[in-house]
Every structure is written in structure tokens, then in C-alpha cells.
Design an enzyme around this catalytic site. Structure first.
Site, PDB file in Angstrom:
ATOM      1  N   THR A 138      19.048  -4.805  14.286  1.00 48.41           N
ATOM      2  CA  THR A 138      20.241  -4.131  13.766  1.00 48.41           C
ATOM      3  C   THR A 138      21.490  -5.009  13.804  1.00 48.41           C
ATOM      4  OG1 THR A 138      20.825  -3.201  15.916  1.00 48.41           O
ATOM      5  CG2 THR A 138      19.344  -1.894  14.538  1.00 48.41           C
ATOM      6  N   TYR A 465      38.336  -0.625  15.170  1.00 48.22           N
ATOM      7  CA  TYR A 465      37.134  -0.724  14.342  1.00 48.22           C
ATOM      8  C   TYR A 465      37.541  -0.367  12.916  1.00 48.22           C
ATOM      9  CZ  TYR A 465      32.143  -0.062  13.222  1.00 48.22           C
ATOM     10  OH  TYR A 465      30.872  -0.151  12.705  1.00 48.22           O
TER      11      TYR A 465
END
Lengths: 554, 554
Positions: A138, A465
């Protein structure tokens, strides 16, 4: 969404394509209106059209690998190799969807245990083969790209068979797990003993324990449970220089803490085979709720006050206005109209959603912790949205990658990046990164939506983020993002006299991989890179370990 | 104590000898009875009789040092050199008291700032001089012994002039301090801004910020405020390979966390010149109290329950029966008789004292935290001794080294050692170390008192701190302790199938220095030593930095 889309092998979060999150008609309309997205769908090419280079693994090496781990654990079929070809960054997915530029390993090897991993490394040293450790696959920074470097061939070391829970110590709250164990399996096995790791990154459904350690992962509940590195009591690695075991006690003053060199080593300083982890009693009660705060500054002041008074919820996640808007609009037209009306009535000018989630062993503990949070939060005049919104966030907390698959089909450029800095410079850094992303993508005629959230708060600072949505440049999709990422990272790393605290880190929890490698020297200094290179040289003198990632040997 | 004792320069905690803690007549009687100590006092030799080797610093190097930092900052007088000759371990003190074997530097250099430190290092590389960084000089593991190794001469780098508070960021709760700042000065300067570090090791009165960082210090309140490494946001070092600056954010995933390589580097990987530290609002309220628990196991179970339910007091310190007895007896005959009578009446068989101390910003927070502790503690049936005993512990918490000076005069062998391990093996490890110390010293005809306390608790384990009192072997005082220490460390590091969690760390907060160096490979593995050696080689290719401590270059 009624159109049928082919999902190529690992061209999406869910290999089969099943489970890709559909978008509502309202969401699609809203997105087209906001970004100028066209009507054309952009499906991936079928797997048969993906360019797969010839396997160049020498016959002798293949034979030795087979002798060591068994023929069924040395995979050389194109489909098998493609299944471990790189990670899941936007660039990885675009390359696979277009069928070109995919870094495919020459072979995939599945060792059975730490001893076999050690012997595979020794074998790869003899045959001069690059070794790419692979867990959940991932990585979003190129960390598992099957790069060969100057080696003869690239072998991806899939740790899927190292999936054992070795021990649980219920007195010390320590569990030892093998590196290839998937996070959901780890949680299920620990639950049987009454424990949890409490580590829930968005990659949770696929990521592994070894991957978490190798990349210094942070989870959605890390404000409460701690970043993954704070869970690591000990670590065992295979290296070309021999096995390496670290960790004798929760804390030590026996020189530098080398666990912090192993954790975050991204497969470049060894292959993590086992990790001893702090576990906590599995919570019996939990509660999630959401509130709206008026303005990013007010929101981040609130989260700072919570962090500095030790009253953070386990999950504490503040979205800026753009992210709040996107979350609301993508969840449906009716909800959106109701919420915007409510907030207008409450005279909220810049709605920023704050999701809070607490876990606890007892109802009393849950109430006490929630009270402590609310005592601080009240000062910031939150508008309550209630538990339903909070629980809905929790229910969908791993759906981001699935939604991304759908957005990719619609022709969206969708990618994320993250940083962290100290509180004094946080809002300035957010503005600078936003501005860089907006400027770069707008200048190419694809005005983006740039969203930001703060999901990891510390006493001294927090993470930021960013998620970007823009119309994909169909001619040069990789370049489009690379230019935006470059501009954002320059904004993050710039030392400007006008910027109070200077700058942010190049990555808060995505690791270095290939993508952040050019900026590592700015982060840890030339002396830092020299030290890392020397460490790599010491454990991996011929440079077989994950070439091209993190750092090169001397 | 009426006898008059000469205190030699740094032959004691207080250079002047002033402030040495006297022993009551009851304490002396009790000690003589328990250990067989004789009547003879063992004063130190006068400073004029201490053997001081000739200064072998080459004239050219001396001239360059003078040109760089000024004549007044290059000290070569015997008394000045002796003032920075080694640390304060029992062996250090004994050597100075006997006047032989003291490692005296050839010169002491006091640079003005980080830039001068960097240039001094470059000068020392050119002249092939060993550099021994020196802060408070409180090392108890030989960390500041002026060893020359294979270099031409040994220069001790006294960082006393790097004593500035560079900045305080009241938003981020980060303060940047120079390395030579003494802990009390740091607290005083921070207090003016409303902050504290909350770092109070027994060496507090003399130790420095740089020394705390270089040795991974832990303080008496570290259960609440965190070990020193958890306070370090950033660090600046001078190295022969150039200046090295680390730390851009509270947390990062940009590869290994190299701050954890700098912290604990003990002067062998660079000279720490500045440290950015997390600070906390200075507490307004505090409360200390003491209770008695019946039995070590019950006591450590109580502390474990507190740690695992996040209800630890900032100071949480459990003494075993022997340490409890010594503390009570040394505090006076009347108190002792009253307490033992009380405990007999309460049918306490193995009295173990637990000191608890909470700091808080508000009365409510103090009460809430104390309530949380007591909710857990109550299950273990504590006998309350009240706040007076707790406050008295707090008032005397830095007096250990002074009391040691007095004990040394009385002819006692008095030394400490510490370790940490996971909870499941803690009591077993305590028994094993105790047994090793008792066996070794008894076999030489000097039956000791071995005391132990647990002063740093974590969710997964805790520290053990041992203090040994025995009649000193006047012929071979160093060998007497070395044999005991060897046996204790073997008990700590032994991997035995019968021992649940295996073993402990070779040091929880005293660092490696010279004394623990032989056991470092057992702690971090041969690969770990190789990595440290490679790191050292990278930053210090000619090996001038603190030779003989921590690790050697390649």
C-alpha cells in the site's frame, strides 16, 4: 454510477474491483460543476495490455530459490509478478491503468519464516539480486516499486507467509507478531486475548505489521494510541550482515535507540521479520461525534488546546472548509442542503468539521474522557452535529481508497500529501502548501479543489494532510501531479525568514520511498544522509536491499 | 557527625565539601550494626597529593586553541584540569579520594558558542586530539573520563559558556537551549515564561541540558513528564563531518528518526550544542504523599495497574523492603520506632514505601488526577503515611549524592546500578540482581545491604534501581565493586530459559560510557554495534570524539 468499469489487477484498491465506492448522482454533478470535469469516463486498460518486461532472473538463482523455499513459493508468471508490481500511489495507479511504466519484479519469493528470509538475503547477495520487501503493497511513495538498481534482477520478497502471532504477554501488554501479518488479522487475533493495537490507518484493510514499522505509520486513532513507532518494543530484522534483534526493555539509555533506526528503515536497512508491540485492552465502549468550528484558525487552536491540556480524543480530526464541503457534498444533496442551512442560521462563516472519537474500557472512563475534551472544546463555540455524523465517519473511515478508484474512472487527478510542523507555523504552512498546489494546477488550466485536515496532534505541533482533486491531464497525468507535488514540497521545505517556525517535515506518515528521496538531505542534513548511507553500507554492503528507496549506500 | 573531613576537589558531589549531608547518631549506629562497619573514618587525600600527569598538549595546538577561544578559555593549570577530570561514579570518587588513577585532561577548552565548538573540533582533527565533551560532569559510567585513546592528547570541552536560552515558543511549547545550560538555570529561565521542563534527575543541581540529551536521561518525575528523549524536538551537533541539525516537526516518517541516534550519542557521534525541547506550563499546584504497600509484588502490581490504566502520578516511586527500612532508619530513630509499630499493628509483613507526586495547573486537575490514581491504588490496600512523608521525600530528593559523600567518609562502599525490563519479568529480574550482588559481596566477607526501587513505570514494564551499601574493602575498593557490578550485569543480561521475559537492559538512564561498553553488543547485537561504528566513522573518521566511550569507529 451505472457505467461498467474494468478494474485491472492492482490498478485499484480492491484487486477485483469489487467494493469500489460509487458516487451519487449529486456528488458527480457537484464535482463536474466545481472542477469542470467532462462526461468521458477513463477506464483502465485490460491487464493483458499492460507491458510486462521479460523476467531476467538467472536460471541458477531461480533454482536455488526453489530449493530454499519450494517451487510454489517462487512466482514468475506475469500475472503473479504484476500482482506485486509497486504500490498504490496515484502515479502507480495511473501507470497501471495506462499499461506502461509499471515496475514489475522478475520474481516473487514467499519465504516461510524469519530464518528463510535471512537465507534468501544471503542467496540474493551471492547472485547480486535486488530485494524489495513487500507487505500489503500500500505504499504511496514508491516504497515497493520493483527497482533493480545496478543489480542483475529484482526479486520482490512477499512476506505474506510470515503471518503468525508469536506470543501475547497479558502481564506486560506486549505481543510479538511476524511482519507479514495483515492489520485486520492482527486485530482479530489480539481480540481473542482481549487486546488491540489501536492502529487504524486508511490502509488498514491491506497493510501489514512489518509495513507499519518500516514506514513509521500513523493511524487515525494515533492521537490516543500513539504512532506505530511508539508501539514498537522490539524488532527483528534480516540483513546481509546477519540477523539483528533490538529491544530489551520499554526504555533504555544504552546509547542511541537503534529501534528508531530499524523503524522507518523502509526495507533499505534490513527486512523486518518480527515486531514486539505494545498492546492495550480492547475498548468496550466507544463514541464518535462531530462538531463544526468556525474557521481553520479557531479549529486548530481548539485542537492545540486539547493536545496541550492532554484532553485529546483518540481520534481528533479537523477538516478545513474545503474538505468539510467536499465531505458533505459527496455524502448527498439532501444532507448538504440541510447542513448549510443550519450553519447559515448559526452564522458560521467558515465551517470546519471536527470529528472526535473516544475508546474506553468502562462507561465511566468514556464519560470522563469525553468530559475532559468538552471542557476545553466548549471555549471554541462548537456547533454539534451529533453522534450520527461521527459514527458515519467511523463507518466510512477506510473507504477513501475505494472512492479514489471511482474518481480515477471519472477522469479525476486525485492524490494526497502530508506534512507536520510546530503549532506556531501550522496555519502559515497550510496556506503556503495550498497556494502552491492551487497555483501550479490552475496555471495548467485545471483548477483543483485542495482540501486539508489535521489528524495527528501533538503537544508541540500537528500534521497537515492535503487531498487534491482536479481534472486529469490525459496527455501527461504523471507530470501534472509531479509538478504540483514539487511545488508543494518546496513550500514545505522552504526556509523563509518570514515564516515563523521555518518549515515542515517532508512526510508525516507516508515515508520516503522514491518520491521523497530528493528532499531527504534537506530534512536530516548532509551529515544525516552520510550517517544513513554508512548504516546501510554496514548492514548491506553490496546494496541489494530495496535499491532506489530512502538512501543509497556509500 | 562531629568528625571533620577534608573534601577534595570533585572528590565529592559538592566541590567545596559544603552541603555534605550529615548522618544522625542513630543512622550511624544502625549502619554499623547492619553492615559491620568499623569506627575508622576514611577521609580523602588532600588535592596536593593527587597524581596529575604532565600536560602533553602540543604547543602549536595550544596556541591555535588560544587564538580561537581566547587564553582565558584554555585551561592548563593542574587544579583546573583536575576540576574536569572524570565524573562522579563510585570508582571516580574513590580514585580521587585515594589520589591515584584519575584521568586528567591535558587541557580544558571553553568555547563560546556552537560555531566555536565546530571550529575547535576541526582544530582537534588537525592536531589529532581527543575531545571529551563535558557538561555537569555527573556521569556515573565513566562518560567524561579524559581518555586519550590513540590520540596525541586529551582536551576536555567544557560547554559551560553555551548557557543561553535561545528561544521560547509559547504557542508550540518549544524552547531552544544551548547544551551547557545547567538544569536549575533552565528551570529558572523557563519559569519566567511560565514553563517547566519537568526534568528532575538526582543530578539536577549540576547536570546540563546537553548532558541530559547525550545520555537519554530520566528524571524523578519522568512518569509524568516523559524521559528526556521524549522532550527532544530537535538537536544541533558539531561533528568533524560538519554541523548537523535535526528536527523539523514533532513527528515525521522521513526514514529512521535520527534524533534518536543523536540523543544517547554520549559525545561519541558529535558534540550536542543546542537542543529544542518540549516544555509544559509550570504547575501551580502539587501534592506529594507516601503510602506503604505490603510486599514488593503487590507494590509493583499496583504501579503496573496505574501505568496500564494511565493513572500514574508524575512521581511514582516504589521502594522494596530494604530500601524502605534504610530510608526510615537514616531519617532518625524516633520516626523509625513509630512507623514500625504502626505497621506491626496493621499486620504489614513486608513494608514497601510508595511515594506519589502530582503536578497540575489547577486545583481541579490535581484532584482529578489524584482521584484517578487512588481509584486504582485502593485495590492494593495501601497504608497511608500522609503528605508529610511525601513532602519530606520531595525536599530531600536531590540529597542522595551528598549523603553518599558522608558515607564514603565513613568507609562505606556505596554505589548504584539500574536496569529495566517488561513487567512479566520484573520481579524475577530484581531477585536475580539482588542475589548476584549479595552473593558476590558476601563471598568477600562484606555482607551488603541491597536496596531497590522502581521509579519509572511504562505500560509495558519498569525500571529497577539498586543501591548497595557495604563495608569498603580498603585494599581493593575498585575491584570489590567491579566484581559486584559484573555479577549484577551478568544477571541482567543472562538469557535463561527459566526467565519469562529473558533479560533487562544494561542501563535504564545511566548511559554506556566506559563502564557498560563491554555489554553493548549483547544489548544491540553485533549488527547494532557495526551500525553504530559505521555511524561514528561517518561523522568522526579519525576517532577524536570521546574515545573509549560507547563505541569505537570501524
Amino acid at each position: 454510477m451505472s457505467e461498467s468499469i474494468d478494474h485491472t489487477l492492482r490498478g485499484s484498491w480492491t484487486p477485483s474491483g469489487a467494493g469500489a465506492a460509487p458516487l451519487s448522482a449529486h456528488a458527480v454533478r457537484w464535482l463536474r460543476q466545481r472542477t469542470g470535469l467532462g462526461e468521458q469516463l477513463t477506464p483502465a486498460v485490460p491487464p493483458s495490455l499492460i507491458e510486462i518486461p521479460e523476467d531476467v532472473l538467472p536460471q541458477a538463482a531461480h533454482a536455488e530459490l526453489v530449493a530454499l523455499v519450494g517451487a510454489e513459493n517462487v512466482l514468475t508468471e506475469p500475472g503473479q509478478r504484476l500482482g506485486r508490481a509497486g504500490g498504490l500511489s496515484y502515479s502507480d495507479l495511473i501507470r497501471r491503468r495506462r499499461g506502461t511504466g509499471v515496475t514489475v519484479p522478475d520474481a516473487v519469493v514467499l519465504p516461510a519464516d524469519p530464518g528463510q528470509v535471512q537465507r534468501v538475503l544471503e542467496l540474493c547477495v551471492r547472485h547480486d539480486l535486488a530485494v524489495v520487501p513487500f507487505g500489503g503493497g500500500t505504499s504511496v511513495v514508491g516504497g515497493v516499486d520493483a527497482l533493480r538498481g545496478d543489480k542483475v534482477a529484482a526479486v520482490t520478497l512477499d512476506l505474506a507467509r510470515l503471518d503468525r502471532l508469536i506470543s501475547v504477554d497479558p502481564v506486560s501488554h506486549v505481543a510479538v507478531m511476524q511482519a507479514g501479518m495483515r492489520a485486520p488479522d492482527a486485530e482479530a487475533l489480539l481480540a481473542a486475548h482481549g487486546f488491540t493495537l489501536g492502529h487504524f490507518p486508511q490502509s488498514f484493510e491491506r497493510a501489514t505489521i512489518g509495513g507499519f514499522a518500516a514506514t513509521r505509520s500513523a493511524g487515525q486513532a494515533s492521537s490516543g494510541y500513539g504512532r506505530f513507532e511508539s508501539l514498537v518494543e522490539g524488532v527483528r530484522l534480516a540483513t546481509p550482515a546477519g540477523e539483528w534483534q533490538l529491544g530489551t526493555a520499554p526504555a533504555s539509555a544504552a546509547g542511541p535507540d537503534l529501534r528508531h533506526l530499524a523503524v522507518g528503515s523502509e526495507g533499505a536497512l534490513g527486512v523486518i521479520t518480527e515486531v514486539a508491540l505494545r498492546v492495550r485492552p480492547a475498548p468496550v465502549h466507544s463514541r464518535y461525534e462531530a462538531v463544526i468550528l468556525d474557521g481553520w484558525q479557531s479549529g486548530s487552536d481548539a485542537v492545540r488546546a486539547l493536545a496541550q491540556s492532554h484532553a485529546l480524543a483518540d481520534v481528533t480530526r479537523l477538516s478545513d472548509r474545503d474538505e468539510t464541503e467536499v465531505q458533505v457534498e459527496l455524502s448527498g444533496g439532501m444532507q448538504a442542503r440541510v447542513l448549510w442551512a443550519l450553519l447559515r442560521a448559526r452564522r458560521v462563516h467558515e465551517p470546519c468539521m471536527l470529528v472526535l472519537g473516544w475508546d474506553a474500557a468502562t462507561r465511566r472512563e468514556l464519560d470522563d474522557r469525553r468530559d475532559a475534551t468538552w471542557r476545553v472544546l466548549r471555549r471554541f463555540r462548537p456547533v454539534r452535529l451529533g453522534d450520527k455524523v461521527g459514527e458515519s465517519w467511523k463507518a466510512n473511515r477506510f473507504s477513501g481508497p475505494r472512492q479514489r478508484d471511482t474518481l480515477l474512472d471519472y477522469g479525476v487527478c486525485v492524490e494526497t500529501l502530508e506534512t507536520a510542523t510546530h503549532w506556531a507555523g501550522l496555519s502559515e504552512l497550510r496556506s503556503a502548501v495550498r497556494a502552491a498546489l492551487l497555483r501550479t494546477l490552475e496555471s495548467e488550466g485545471k483548477p483543483p479543489i485542495v482540501m486539508c485536515h489535521l489528524s495527528h496532534a501533538y503537544e508541540t505541533g500537528a500534521s497537515l494532510y492535503f487531498t487534491v482533486l482536479a481534472v486529469r491531464d490525459q496527455q501527461d497525468p504523471l507530470g501534472q501531479w509531479q509538478r504540483a507535488k514539487q511545488a508543494a514540497t518546496e513550500a514545505i521545505t522552504e526556509r523563509s525568514p518570514g515564516r515563523a517556525m521555518g518549515r515542515g517535515t517532508i512526510t508525516h506518515h507516508h515515508a520516503v520511498g522514491t518520491d521523497h528521496k530528493p528532499w531527504l538531505a534537506g530534512e536530516v542534513g548532509p551529515v544525516g544522509v552520510r550517517v544513513l548511507a554508512a548504516a546501510k553500507q554496514a548492514v548491506d554492503p553490496t546494496g541489494i536491499l530495496n535499491p532506489g528507496k530512502l538512501v543509497d549506500g556509500e
